[in-house]
Design a protein around this motif. Structure first.
Motif, PDB file in Angstrom:
ATOM      1  N   ALA A   1       0.817  -1.214   0.000  1.00  0.00           N
ATOM      2  CA  ALA A   1       0.000   0.000   0.000  1.00  0.00           C
ATOM      3  C   ALA A   1       0.854   1.268   0.000  1.00  0.00           C
ATOM      4  O   ALA A   1       0.338   2.350  -0.275  1.00  0.00           O
ATOM      5  CB  ALA A   1      -0.937   0.010   1.206  1.00  0.00           C
ATOM      6  N   GLY A   2       2.149   1.112   0.316  1.00  0.00           N
ATOM      7  CA  GLY A   2       3.040   2.270   0.267  1.00  0.00           C
ATOM      8  C   GLY A   2       3.564   2.717   1.616  1.00  0.00           C
ATOM      9  O   GLY A   2       3.884   3.899   1.797  1.00  0.00           O
ATOM     10  N   LYS A   3       3.709   1.806   2.556  1.00  0.00           N
ATOM     11  CA  LYS A   3       4.200   2.179   3.886  1.00  0.00           C
ATOM     12  C   LYS A   3       5.626   2.730   3.795  1.00  0.00           C
ATOM     13  O   LYS A   3       5.918   3.800   4.329  1.00  0.00           O
ATOM     14  CB  LYS A   3       4.172   0.969   4.834  1.00  0.00           C
ATOM     15  CG  LYS A   3       2.771   0.464   5.140  1.00  0.00           C
ATOM     16  CD  LYS A   3       2.756  -0.735   6.086  1.00  0.00           C
ATOM     17  CE  LYS A   3       3.309  -2.002   5.483  1.00  0.00           C
ATOM     18  NZ  LYS A   3       2.623  -2.474   4.263  1.00  0.00           N
ATOM     19  N   THR A   4       6.500   1.991   3.135  1.00  0.00           N
ATOM     20  CA  THR A   4       7.888   2.441   3.052  1.00  0.00           C
ATOM     21  C   THR A   4       7.989   3.718   2.217  1.00  0.00           C
ATOM     22  O   THR A   4       8.752   4.631   2.550  1.00  0.00           O
ATOM     23  CB  THR A   4       8.778   1.334   2.445  1.00  0.00           C
ATOM     24  OG1 THR A   4       8.434   0.081   3.027  1.00  0.00           O
ATOM     25  CG2 THR A   4      10.244   1.616   2.702  1.00  0.00           C
ATOM     26  N   SER A   5       7.203   3.791   1.163  1.00  0.00           N
ATOM     27  CA  SER A   5       7.220   5.001   0.329  1.00  0.00           C
ATOM     28  C   SER A   5       6.766   6.218   1.134  1.00  0.00           C
ATOM     29  O   SER A   5       7.332   7.310   0.990  1.00  0.00           O
ATOM     30  CB  SER A   5       6.313   4.818  -0.886  1.00  0.00           C
ATOM     31  OG  SER A   5       6.773   3.768  -1.695  1.00  0.00           O
ATOM     32  N   LEU A   6       5.749   6.047   1.990  1.00  0.00           N
ATOM     33  CA  LEU A   6       5.286   7.178   2.796  1.00  0.00           C
ATOM     34  C   LEU A   6       6.364   7.572   3.810  1.00  0.00           C
ATOM     35  O   LEU A   6       6.568   8.762   4.082  1.00  0.00           O
ATOM     36  CB  LEU A   6       3.964   6.845   3.504  1.00  0.00           C
ATOM     37  CG  LEU A   6       3.329   8.039   4.228  1.00  0.00           C
ATOM     38  CD1 LEU A   6       2.891   9.129   3.244  1.00  0.00           C
ATOM     39  CD2 LEU A   6       2.134   7.620   5.083  1.00  0.00           C
ATOM     40  N   ILE A   7       7.060   6.577   4.356  1.00  0.00           N
ATOM     41  CA  ILE A   7       8.160   6.896   5.275  1.00  0.00           C
ATOM     42  C   ILE A   7       9.237   7.699   4.537  1.00  0.00           C
ATOM     43  O   ILE A   7       9.726   8.714   5.049  1.00  0.00           O
ATOM     44  CB  ILE A   7       8.730   5.596   5.889  1.00  0.00           C
ATOM     45  CG1 ILE A   7       7.726   5.012   6.902  1.00  0.00           C
ATOM     46  CG2 ILE A   7      10.087   5.845   6.552  1.00  0.00           C
ATOM     47  CD1 ILE A   7       8.104   3.651   7.473  1.00  0.00           C
TER      48      ILE A   7
END
Lengths: 215, 215
Positions: free
Chosen positions: B41-47
């Protein structure tokens, strides 16, 4: 002479009921598929497309698993096939007793192919046999091509991986050959299909694979 | 007179250690965010985007949770922030003892904002407190707008929902107002953000919300 104790493997409760489910399904000649995936990867959409592709040749039934709601079962019911919704009440996977409950509520004499949609989760469902003949993982393109690194238990436990939402490939960085190679490294036997449930592309090849198992 | 037995709530082991983690984080003045989401879902991208947006104003640290691999921690480390990878060994969620282990390995005196990436899973992480101050769910557009129906436990347990991958809205049927209304029905207090970690759109509003909590 020292006493020899023989310790046999005692099957856990889930495995016992899964084996019973499997016997029941074998007796009725119902090929059963356990569809697993992340939330929103397209499990229900693939079921809808599979029904569309095979309904003239096979009698299809479905079991829909979710932590809550009956929206998926309602959607599948619009295709005119028998379907039972299981709500796990917050539980993170289906188990064999839940499937047993659903089997008792399906017209098994009128089903050739049973599609079971597990709870959306790439971890827990991998550890619970349901009695199925085939285990399938649906991996959707927007999830990214690194998922086999992070969920090796799931990727290595299945008979096939369906790469879904290939219509979105032009808008995303997803390396299909690299993804295939990662899967092959974990699970060399796994069949890999590429489909778009939105456009229908690739659904035929997947459906033929299922149909061959039912013949 | 009949004997009266007083039964007090005994905190489970996880809650006890979560409370200890929380005290430790409070003492150090570290605002801690538990980021939960489906796989991909994009957890690392949001971090990564959050670090980029706030790195001039706040000292950020990260804990990366996955069932296996260290690819996320390696990626976050490229941003030059302290990061610890936790592998759950197949486990479907982080728990407070794992976070405690990671806290012992982070330079807590040099961190204002700690971002914890939970295992990708919309079910199990909702039930395990880590000691965090803020619970955030990242819901990505390709997952579909029906997810609150199916994962009400997660949607009702968080302080904020970040709708990610809004750059893909033109290619998908995702009704943002209906999705917001579903969330509001389950969890009227939840803040809702719309972002695209690919284009960066909306990241500023989200980052400001976090930054205000750290001031």
């Amino acid at each position: 002479m020292a006493e020899v104790k023989v310790v046999e493997k005692i099957m856990g409760a889930n495995e016992q009921i899964a084996a019973q489910n499997r016997r029941l399904l074998d007796e009725r000649g119902i090929v059963t598929v356990n569809l697993m995936a992340s939330p929103g990867a397209g499990k229900t959409s693939l079921i809808m497309r599979t029904i569309e592709a095979l309904r003239d040749r096979l009698r299809i039934g479905a079991i829909e698993g979710d932590t809550a709601s009956r929206v998926d079962a309602d959607r599948v019911a619009t295709a005119g096939v028998p379907v039972v919704q299981i709500n796990t009440g917050g539980g993170c996977h289906l188990d064999a007793p839940m499937v047993r409950y659903a089997l008792d509520r399906l017209p098994l004499d009128e089903i050739d192919l049973l599609l079971i949609e597990n709870v959306g989760n790439l971890v827990c469902p991998a550890g619970f046999a349901l009695g199925e003949h085939v285990r399938v993982l649906i991996a959707s393109v927007p999830e990214g091509d690194d998922k086999p690194y992070k969920y090796p238990g799931m990727f290595s436990s299945v008979d096939a991986v369906v790469i879904n939402k290939t219509d979105l490939l032009p808008y995303l960085e997803f390396d299909v050959p690299a993804f295939r190679q990662l899967i092959a490294g974990l699970n060399p036997e796994a069949r890999i299909f590429e489909v778009s449930c939105t456009t229908g592309e690739g659904v035929g090849v997947w459906a033929e694979w299922l149909a061959r198992m039912c013949s």
